[in-house]
Motif scaffolding. Sequence first.
Motif, PDB file in Angstrom:
ATOM      1  N   LYS A 427       0.837  -1.204   0.000  1.00 29.71           N
ATOM      2  CA  LYS A 427       0.000   0.000   0.000  1.00 29.71           C
ATOM      3  C   LYS A 427       0.877   1.260   0.000  1.00 29.71           C
ATOM      4  CE  LYS A 427      -3.894   2.420   1.194  1.00 29.71           C
ATOM      5  NZ  LYS A 427      -3.314   3.708   0.849  1.00 29.71           N
ATOM      6  N   SER A 428       1.896   1.256   0.854  1.00 30.79           N
ATOM      7  CA  SER A 428       2.774   2.420   0.917  1.00 30.79           C
ATOM      8  C   SER A 428       3.562   2.594  -0.373  1.00 30.79           C
ATOM      9  CB  SER A 428       3.762   2.277   2.081  1.00 30.79           C
ATOM     10  OG  SER A 428       3.042   2.173   3.277  1.00 30.79           O
ATOM     11  N   VAL A 429       3.955   1.473  -0.983  1.00 27.71           N
ATOM     12  CA  VAL A 429       4.685   1.570  -2.246  1.00 27.71           C
ATOM     13  C   VAL A 429       3.785   2.224  -3.301  1.00 27.71           C
ATOM     14  CG1 VAL A 429       5.823   0.264  -4.083  1.00 27.71           C
ATOM     15  CG2 VAL A 429       6.124  -0.437  -1.702  1.00 27.71           C
ATOM     16  N   GLU A 430       2.505   1.779  -3.344  1.00 26.87           N
ATOM     17  CA  GLU A 430       1.554   2.374  -4.292  1.00 26.87           C
ATOM     18  C   GLU A 430       1.402   3.872  -4.012  1.00 26.87           C
ATOM     19  OE1 GLU A 430       0.561   0.773  -6.852  1.00 26.87           O
ATOM     20  OE2 GLU A 430       1.331  -1.160  -6.119  1.00 26.87           O
ATOM     21  N   PHE A 442       8.164   6.444   5.622  1.00 23.00           N
ATOM     22  CA  PHE A 442       7.556   5.344   6.368  1.00 23.00           C
ATOM     23  C   PHE A 442       8.254   4.024   6.036  1.00 23.00           C
ATOM     24  CE2 PHE A 442       4.550   1.788   6.286  1.00 23.00           C
ATOM     25  CZ  PHE A 442       4.213   1.727   7.630  1.00 23.00           C
ATOM     26  N   LEU A 443       8.493   3.830   4.740  1.00 17.95           N
ATOM     27  CA  LEU A 443       9.146   2.580   4.313  1.00 17.95           C
ATOM     28  C   LEU A 443      10.562   2.484   4.892  1.00 17.95           C
ATOM     29  CD1 LEU A 443       7.760   2.560   0.689  1.00 17.95           C
ATOM     30  CD2 LEU A 443       7.311   0.823   2.468  1.00 17.95           C
ATOM     31  N   MET A 444      11.212   3.607   4.919  1.00 23.89           N
ATOM     32  CA  MET A 444      12.557   3.666   5.498  1.00 23.89           C
ATOM     33  C   MET A 444      12.517   3.209   6.962  1.00 23.89           C
ATOM     34  SD  MET A 444      15.718   4.745   5.760  1.00 23.89           S
ATOM     35  CE  MET A 444      16.743   5.117   7.177  1.00 23.89           C
ATOM     36  N   GLY A 445      11.551   3.744   7.713  1.00 24.36           N
ATOM     37  CA  GLY A 445      11.397   3.371   9.122  1.00 24.36           C
ATOM     38  C   GLY A 445      11.138   1.881   9.264  1.00 24.36           C
ATOM     39  N   GLN A 446      10.258   1.350   8.388  1.00 29.23           N
ATOM     40  CA  GLN A 446       9.946  -0.080   8.444  1.00 29.23           C
ATOM     41  C   GLN A 446      11.184  -0.923   8.142  1.00 29.23           C
ATOM     42  OE1 GLN A 446       7.009  -1.492   9.521  1.00 29.23           O
ATOM     43  NE2 GLN A 446       6.727   0.651  10.102  1.00 29.23           N
ATOM     44  N   ALA A 447      11.956  -0.464   7.156  1.00 28.28           N
ATOM     45  CA  ALA A 447      13.160  -1.212   6.787  1.00 28.28           C
ATOM     46  C   ALA A 447      14.159  -1.230   7.948  1.00 28.28           C
ATOM     47  CB  ALA A 447      13.801  -0.601   5.542  1.00 28.28           C
ATOM     48  N   MET A 448      14.323  -0.081   8.611  1.00 32.10           N
ATOM     49  CA  MET A 448      15.230  -0.011   9.766  1.00 32.10           C
ATOM     50  C   MET A 448      14.757  -0.983  10.838  1.00 32.10           C
ATOM     51  SD  MET A 448      17.889   1.865   9.454  1.00 32.10           S
ATOM     52  CE  MET A 448      18.559   2.172  11.081  1.00 32.10           C
ATOM     53  N   ARG A 449      13.444  -1.052  10.994  1.00 35.38           N
ATOM     54  CA  ARG A 449      12.898  -1.949  12.011  1.00 35.38           C
ATOM     55  C   ARG A 449      13.200  -3.409  11.655  1.00 35.38           C
ATOM     56  NH1 ARG A 449       6.757  -1.495  14.011  1.00 35.38           N
ATOM     57  NH2 ARG A 449       7.553   0.479  14.793  1.00 35.38           N
ATOM     58  N   THR A 450      12.998  -3.744  10.374  1.00 30.21           N
ATOM     59  CA  THR A 450      13.299  -5.107   9.936  1.00 30.21           C
ATOM     60  C   THR A 450      14.767  -5.439  10.219  1.00 30.21           C
ATOM     61  OG1 THR A 450      11.730  -4.754   8.153  1.00 30.21           O
ATOM     62  CG2 THR A 450      13.169  -6.669   7.954  1.00 30.21           C
ATOM     63  N   LEU A 451      15.612  -4.415  10.096  1.00 30.80           N
ATOM     64  CA  LEU A 451      17.050  -4.631  10.323  1.00 30.80           C
ATOM     65  C   LEU A 451      17.417  -4.530  11.810  1.00 30.80           C
ATOM     66  CD1 LEU A 451      18.226  -2.552   7.283  1.00 30.80           C
ATOM     67  CD2 LEU A 451      18.969  -4.909   7.702  1.00 30.80           C
ATOM     68  N   GLY A 452      16.422  -4.346  12.641  1.00 34.25           N
ATOM     69  CA  GLY A 452      16.695  -4.234  14.083  1.00 34.25           C
ATOM     70  C   GLY A 452      17.511  -3.002  14.418  1.00 34.25           C
ATOM     71  N   GLY A 453      17.422  -1.972  13.580  1.00 33.98           N
ATOM     72  CA  GLY A 453      18.158  -0.731  13.854  1.00 33.98           C
ATOM     73  C   GLY A 453      19.655  -0.855  13.643  1.00 33.98           C
ATOM     74  N   PRO A 456      23.494   1.330   8.922  1.00 32.17           N
ATOM     75  CA  PRO A 456      23.674   2.781   8.807  1.00 32.17           C
ATOM     76  C   PRO A 456      22.459   3.391   8.112  1.00 32.17           C
ATOM     77  CG  PRO A 456      25.537   1.560   7.898  1.00 32.17           C
ATOM     78  CD  PRO A 456      24.455   0.578   8.137  1.00 32.17           C
ATOM     79  N   PRO A 457      21.767   4.298   8.770  1.00 27.85           N
ATOM     80  CA  PRO A 457      20.525   4.855   8.209  1.00 27.85           C
ATOM     81  C   PRO A 457      20.717   5.412   6.797  1.00 27.85           C
ATOM     82  CG  PRO A 457      20.816   5.555  10.470  1.00 27.85           C
ATOM     83  CD  PRO A 457      22.054   4.820  10.103  1.00 27.85           C
ATOM     84  N   ALA A 458      21.841   6.066   6.551  1.00 25.13           N
ATOM     85  CA  ALA A 458      22.027   6.687   5.238  1.00 25.13           C
ATOM     86  C   ALA A 458      22.030   5.629   4.132  1.00 25.13           C
ATOM     87  CB  ALA A 458      23.331   7.477   5.206  1.00 25.13           C
ATOM     88  N   LEU A 459      22.672   4.515   4.433  1.00 23.23           N
ATOM     89  CA  LEU A 459      22.759   3.446   3.448  1.00 23.23           C
ATOM     90  C   LEU A 459      21.389   2.820   3.199  1.00 23.23           C
ATOM     91  CD1 LEU A 459      24.574   1.754   1.654  1.00 23.23           C
ATOM     92  CD2 LEU A 459      25.139   0.326   3.637  1.00 23.23           C
ATOM     93  N   VAL A 460      20.645   2.601   4.272  1.00 24.39           N
ATOM     94  CA  VAL A 460      19.302   2.015   4.135  1.00 24.39           C
ATOM     95  C   VAL A 460      18.418   2.938   3.303  1.00 24.39           C
ATOM     96  CG1 VAL A 460      17.257   1.224   5.374  1.00 24.39           C
ATOM     97  CG2 VAL A 460      19.537   0.831   6.351  1.00 24.39           C
ATOM     98  N   SER A 461      18.490   4.205   3.616  1.00 23.65           N
ATOM     99  CA  SER A 461      17.674   5.180   2.914  1.00 23.65           C
ATOM    100  C   SER A 461      17.990   5.174   1.418  1.00 23.65           C
ATOM    101  CB  SER A 461      17.928   6.549   3.532  1.00 23.65           C
ATOM    102  OG  SER A 461      17.435   7.557   2.707  1.00 23.65           O
ATOM    103  N   GLU A 462      19.261   5.075   1.118  1.00 25.23           N
ATOM    104  CA  GLU A 462      19.688   5.069  -0.278  1.00 25.23           C
ATOM    105  C   GLU A 462      19.116   3.838  -1.005  1.00 25.23           C
ATOM    106  OE1 GLU A 462      23.988   5.511  -0.651  1.00 25.23           O
ATOM    107  OE2 GLU A 462      23.853   4.330  -2.514  1.00 25.23           O
ATOM    108  N   ILE A 463      19.158   2.703  -0.328  1.00 22.17           N
ATOM    109  CA  ILE A 463      18.662   1.475  -0.961  1.00 22.17           C
ATOM    110  C   ILE A 463      17.136   1.502  -1.118  1.00 22.17           C
ATOM    111  CG2 ILE A 463      18.493  -1.034  -0.648  1.00 22.17           C
ATOM    112  CD1 ILE A 463      21.357  -0.935   0.460  1.00 22.17           C
ATOM    113  N   VAL A 464      16.450   2.062  -0.131  1.00 21.86           N
ATOM    114  CA  VAL A 464      14.992   2.213  -0.258  1.00 21.86           C
ATOM    115  C   VAL A 464      14.671   3.021  -1.516  1.00 21.86           C
ATOM    116  CG1 VAL A 464      12.943   3.307   0.743  1.00 21.86           C
ATOM    117  CG2 VAL A 464      14.471   1.974   2.210  1.00 21.86           C
ATOM    118  N   ARG A 465      15.395   4.139  -1.676  1.00 17.15           N
ATOM    119  CA  ARG A 465      15.208   4.997  -2.866  1.00 17.15           C
ATOM    120  C   ARG A 465      15.420   4.206  -4.170  1.00 17.15           C
ATOM    121  NH1 ARG A 465      12.624   9.532  -2.687  1.00 17.15           N
ATOM    122  NH2 ARG A 465      12.650  10.085  -0.506  1.00 17.15           N
TER     123      ARG A 465
END
Length: 474
Positions: A427-430, A442-453, A456-465
Amino acid sequence: MNWEIVIGLETHVELATRSKIFCGCSTAFGAAPNTLCCPVCLGLPGALPVLNEQAVELAVKAALALNCTVTPVSRFDRKNYFYPDLPKAYQISQLYAPLARNGHLDLPDGRRIRISEMHLEEDAGKLHHHDDRTAIDYNRCGVPLIEIVTAPDLSGGEDAVAYLERLRSILQYLGVSDCRMEEGSLRCDVNLSVRPAGSSELGVRTELKNLGSLRAVRLACEYEAQRQIAILESGGQVRCQTCRWDEDARRTVPMRDKEQVGDYRYFPDPDLPPLAVSGEQLNRLRSKQPELAHEKCARYARDWSLSDYDCTTLTSRRELAAFFEQVVSLGAPPKQAANWIMGQVLRRLSADGLDVEEIPITAQALADLIHLVERGTINRNTAVEVFDAVFTGGDPTQYVRAHHLEQSSNTEQITAAVEETLSQNRKSVEDWLSGKEKAAGFLMGQAMRTLGGKAPPALVSEIVRQLLEREKSQ
Ligand code: ADP
Ligand code: MG
Ligand code: ZN
């Protein structure tokens, strides 16, 4: 009319010796009343004083740091007065040839406050007033004091406080005294007068006693200046009196007409030889003088480009500066060390009710923690968690390992986690695809959660993008 406030301070400082100035009794604070006394400090007939060399050494250190000229041969005098806290009925002090003269202390804004003299003396006992009686504790009798007298160079309560803060810092850095106002190891009498602005004559002063905190000093100066101005403006005259500060009523209360030097019938103490301080002794003490707070401040700014605020905070206490320097000497970048100490260390100390003398975390542990962040092993959020866990003891590296807190910079692993996140949050992707930018956060936050925090946030954010962009082009 415009009035100018004129203040001179007489500050008594208890020296950090283990024993008293003329006998071997302990100077410990807070012992059971009248347990730290002997015939000498009780002034029993026939008892003879012997000068404590350590007291002289500390006093001379203070004199040098305050830019005084040390008197080659100074003398002790008896100051006679009758009061229950003084069992000998005289205090051993110095009047005619004090230990040091003609010094100065520079305020942070550069103004120079002249110090007219500094002398050695013994403290008196302490009276405890109860409803129907007064009890006396002689433990404090004979605790070594220096009295530091300024010229009338201060021009208000703020100045007086600035002077006392700088004086306290210097004496604490030297190890001359702990300067705890709340325990009475730094006490100050304020002499205050007012005069028409621009006049060069001194007005009649009052002396304010019993100031137990810097706040009391500031408030008492403000109150007393206004009181004197009101008297003069209504055509009256200020009386040269000794006043007491009433903390509860927040006003000064006249106690007695100020005594004059003649009232004390000073005469040289026949029991003590003159006190000689040699040039060699001065040189030895001068060469051992530690770097003081304002000197450290200047060095931190120069060598490590720390801000004024950082430098002032870090050097506000000797123990804090020493801790900071130790962390840096273990390889932590100065700015990082400063941030951790001013942020987390001070936060935890205050939360745990600890003083900077009692920092439980070791410099090594903090330096290790900073390295773990620097190397990317853990991110800042995790580091704060680790910090809290090891603050009272423990090894950050071991803690991180034991709790599997290492973050992964492994791109494949992160990509897998982000893919999983996207597939579980269609839904969020749509939403994002239809232009709702917020959905990416939101997706970034969810991904960080999946990774247990633990990435590195910058790297996760880049991959989400990247993955979202890929969805768009599909
Ligand atoms: P005393 O022997 O009465 O204590 P001092 O001459 O030793 O007097 O001065 C004690 C303190 O009072 C010093 O700090 C001095 O600078 C300060 N002082 C003296 N006269 C005045 C004045 N008129 N106004 C403000 N401060 C004063
Ligand atoms: Mg005086
Ligand atoms: Zn004693």
